[in-house]
Motif scaffolding. Structure first.
Motif, mmCIF file in Angstrom:
data_model
loop_
_atom_site.group_PDB
_atom_site.id
_atom_site.type_symbol
_atom_site.label_atom_id
_atom_site.label_comp_id
_atom_site.label_asym_id
_atom_site.label_seq_id
_atom_site.Cartn_x
_atom_site.Cartn_y
_atom_site.Cartn_z
ATOM 1 N N MET A 1 34.552 -5.142 70.571
ATOM 2 C CA MET A 1 35.741 -5.775 70.063
ATOM 3 C C MET A 1 36.352 -4.856 68.999
ATOM 4 O O MET A 1 35.649 -4.346 68.141
ATOM 5 N N SER A 2 37.648 -4.685 69.060
ATOM 6 C CA SER A 2 38.298 -3.760 68.124
ATOM 7 C C SER A 2 38.367 -4.364 66.725
ATOM 8 O O SER A 2 38.230 -5.576 66.537
ATOM 9 N N LYS A 3 38.591 -3.506 65.763
ATOM 10 C CA LYS A 3 38.632 -3.926 64.372
ATOM 11 C C LYS A 3 39.791 -4.894 64.119
ATOM 12 O O LYS A 3 39.656 -5.855 63.368
ATOM 13 N N ILE A 7 39.585 -8.789 62.597
ATOM 14 C CA ILE A 7 40.324 -9.213 61.412
ATOM 15 C C ILE A 7 41.185 -10.426 61.727
ATOM 16 O O ILE A 7 41.251 -11.379 60.937
ATOM 17 N N MET A 8 41.844 -10.414 62.881
ATOM 18 C CA MET A 8 42.685 -11.547 63.265
ATOM 19 C C MET A 8 41.855 -12.806 63.480
ATOM 20 O O MET A 8 42.276 -13.895 63.107
ATOM 21 N N LEU A 9 40.675 -12.686 64.083
ATOM 22 C CA LEU A 9 39.804 -13.844 64.260
ATOM 23 C C LEU A 9 39.341 -14.393 62.926
ATOM 24 O O LEU A 9 39.274 -15.610 62.733
ATOM 25 N N PRO A 56 47.811 -9.732 59.970
ATOM 26 C CA PRO A 56 48.481 -8.420 60.003
ATOM 27 C C PRO A 56 48.451 -7.710 58.650
ATOM 28 O O PRO A 56 48.332 -6.491 58.591
ATOM 29 N N PHE A 57 48.537 -8.465 57.564
ATOM 30 C CA PHE A 57 48.489 -7.857 56.229
ATOM 31 C C PHE A 57 47.127 -7.216 55.979
ATOM 32 O O PHE A 57 47.043 -6.083 55.509
#
Length: 68
Positions: A1-3, A7-9, A56-57
């Protein structure tokens, strides 16, 4: 899973869940009535806020730290 996905999860699931749990504990200690339907609104609102703003931030901040 990408970084970015991690982060979004985090911003969409873990952060809102912890906010909701803290809110339930505060209401419990103050002796207020606990209704799960009202906390569902808190969770969903936090999740939407996390998905559109915090995720996103956080991704941008971490990406900029890696470049420097």
């Amino acid at each position: 899973m990408s970084k970015g996905v991690k982060i979004m999860l985090f911003a969409a699931l873990l952060l809102p869940a912890s906010i909701t749990i803290v809110r339930i504990m505060i209401d419990y200690f103050w002796g207020r009535e606990i209704e799960m339907l009202s906390y569902l609104a808190v969770f969903l609102g936090s999740a939407v806020g996390g998905l559109f703003f915090a995720g996103p931030f956080m991704y941008t901040v971490l990406k900029n730290k890696e470049e420097n």
